[in-house]
Structure formats: C-alpha cells, structure tokens
Design an enzyme around this catalytic site. Structure first.
Site, short mmCIF file in Angstrom:
data_model
loop_
_atom_site.label_atom_id
_atom_site.label_comp_id
_atom_site.label_asym_id
_atom_site.label_seq_id
_atom_site.Cartn_x
_atom_site.Cartn_y
_atom_site.Cartn_z
N LEU A 115 -45.45 -34.90 18.15
CA LEU A 115 -44.93 -33.80 17.81
C LEU A 115 -45.31 -32.72 18.48
CD1 LEU A 115 -44.17 -33.97 13.88
CD2 LEU A 115 -42.52 -34.17 15.61
N ASP A 116 -44.69 -31.53 19.24
CA ASP A 116 -45.70 -30.72 20.10
C ASP A 116 -46.12 -29.82 18.77
OD1 ASP A 116 -43.86 -28.87 19.30
OD2 ASP A 116 -42.78 -28.52 20.99
N ALA A 117 -47.36 -29.09 19.69
CA ALA A 117 -48.06 -28.39 18.58
C ALA A 117 -47.29 -27.14 17.79
CB ALA A 117 -49.33 -27.35 19.45
N ARG A 200 -39.44 -32.73 24.13
CA ARG A 200 -39.02 -31.49 23.79
C ARG A 200 -37.38 -31.51 23.50
NH1 ARG A 200 -42.65 -27.55 23.19
NH2 ARG A 200 -41.47 -25.90 23.49
#
Length: 267
Positions: A115-117, A200
């Site tokens: 999961l991106d930041a 994303r």
C-alpha cells in the site's frame, strides 16, 4: 500419508486425529468423529479410517473444505497500516516503515503486496512465502476492497463506467464491483472491489473519471476484513481467518488473462 506399518519397526508419521487436535481443530475424540464422518481430507482425498498417519510437514489437510494450518512456525498478521508509512520492512531512505509494527513477533515477517505511503488499511504480514505469492499475484484473482474519498459528486453513470471499464496508459481496467456510498459537500465516498495488481490503480482509475482521490483505505483483502482493528495496530489472524487464507492459497490460479501481470499493488 502413511498407514500403520504392518512389519517390524515403529510406524511412520503422526495419527491424523492427533494432528487435528494439535492444530486446535477439536479434541482428539471429536477429531476422530470428524474423520469417521468423512469430513477430513488429506492431500485432497477423503480419509475415514482412524489408523491413518500423516506427515504434518508435507501433507495438506482440510476439514469441511477449510484448510488446516499444521506448520506452527508460520505467522499470519493483519496490520491496519497508517498513512505516512511505507510498505517495506526496511526503507533505505529513512522513512517510517513496517518494522514499527512487528516488534512483538520473533519471526521475520514480510508484507504481502504493498500500500503506498498515502494509503491506509489492511496489510498482511507473514513468513509464509508460498501464501504471500498467491495473495500478491493477480493471476489468482484475490480481490481487495477499497473505500475512496474523492473530489466532486460521483454519479451513477461514473460508477457504471468504472465497472464497464476504462482505458489507462498501461491498458484497459475495470472494477469487479463499484458503488457510491455517499456524495455530499463536494466530495464522494466510493467503494471499489478489484483484483488488479497494477501500481496505484485505484488512484489512477478515479483520476481518469474526473474524481481525484483525497483519502484511500483498504478495508478487505480476500476473505480478511479490517473490522474494528485500530489504525496503527496489528494482530495475529484467528484460526478461522487462517483457515480461509490457507484455503484460498491452495486454489488454482484463475485463467483471466492477467497471468503476465506480476506487479504488486500499491494503491
């Protein structure tokens, strides 16, 4: 799977009912009943004889179609990842990483996918490499459910477009499911279900239909639900959750044309 030895020497393996009891399925007596009733399979074959012995390290057991964890060295942890944390066990740029949430486990755990930041929510941590591969690879069709707070008022037409499919720079994409949860005050809440592993992808899909993401949370990963787990907290999976996850990991991959896309998600 081994039967009792009919010649000299100690029989190989461990009695199936003892293995089931040690795995926490039921008491040994109840486990015997499960076997006699034909509810237990070893390596896909129904076993009804109480004399059978198995090797817990190599044999695969399920009860009523649900996989049983026999290897107690494996750990399966659910984390509600906060924003501002990168999905890495060691970030070489000095950013906050997942080590903050794994200190209570002696085993070296690794994240399944990413999961991106800027995205929060359900992340699985494990030392089971085979299961991690299945869950992360899109060819197995494991679905993830996201709640996105987006700019603007999303219409029913936009929801239909998301499920019908849109064209992105790296090819077409369609949500497995999409629904509008709320639209008020210039923003909307959209629930998206996807099995894609593209980078994303949720943010890019919503931007393409004119509704950039403000906040994004992953609420579900395959059979696992985030539930009431607080942000920044981690817990081991329950026996039921482990069984559901292991059952999923033993299924054959779906032939849906995504086998070549091995990228892990980073929504």
């Amino acid at each position: 799977m081994n039967d009792d030895a009919s010649t000299g020497g100690a029989p190989e393996g461990v009695r199936l009912q003892k293995v089931l009891a040690n795995a926490g399925v039921a008491s040994r007596r109840v486990s015997e009943d499960l076997i006699v009733q034909g509810r237990v399979r070893v390596n896909g074959v129904v076993v009804t004889e109480l004399g059978n012995r198995i090797d817990p390290e190599t044999d695969i057991v399920d009860v009523d179609g649900t996989a049983i964890q026999l290897d107690t060295s494996k750990r399966y942890v659910m984390l509600n990842k906060p924003t501002g944390v990168v999905s890495s066990m060691k970030d070489d740029r000095g950013r906050r990483d997942l080590r903050d949430f794994t200190k209570e486990w002696d085993e070296r755990l690794y994240n399944v996918g990413r999961l991106d930041a800027d995205t929060s929510g359900l992340l699985i941590l494990t030392n089971d490499g085979e299961l991690a591969h299945v869950l992360a690879h899109p060819s197995f069709g494991v679905t993830k459910v996201y709640i996105a707070k987006v700019e603007g008022r999303v219409t029913a037409q936009t929801i239909a477009r998301l499920t019908r499919g849109i064209e992105l720079e790296d090819g077409p994409i369609a949500a497995d499911k999409a629904r509008l949860l709320d639209a008020s005050g210039g923003t909307s809440l959209v629930e998206l279900t996807l099995h894609s592993g593209r980078n994303r992808i949720v943010r890019r899909m919503m931007a393409d239909v004119g509704h950039p993401v403000i906040d994004l949370v992953r609420r579900q990963f395959g059979p696992l639900h985030l539930g009431t787990l607080p942000v920044g907290k981690a817990r081991e999976l329950t026996k039921v959750e482990r069984g559901a996850l292991l059952t999923l990991s033993r299924q054959e991959p779906a032939d849906d044309g995504t086998q070549g896309d091995s990228r892990q998600e980073a929504e």
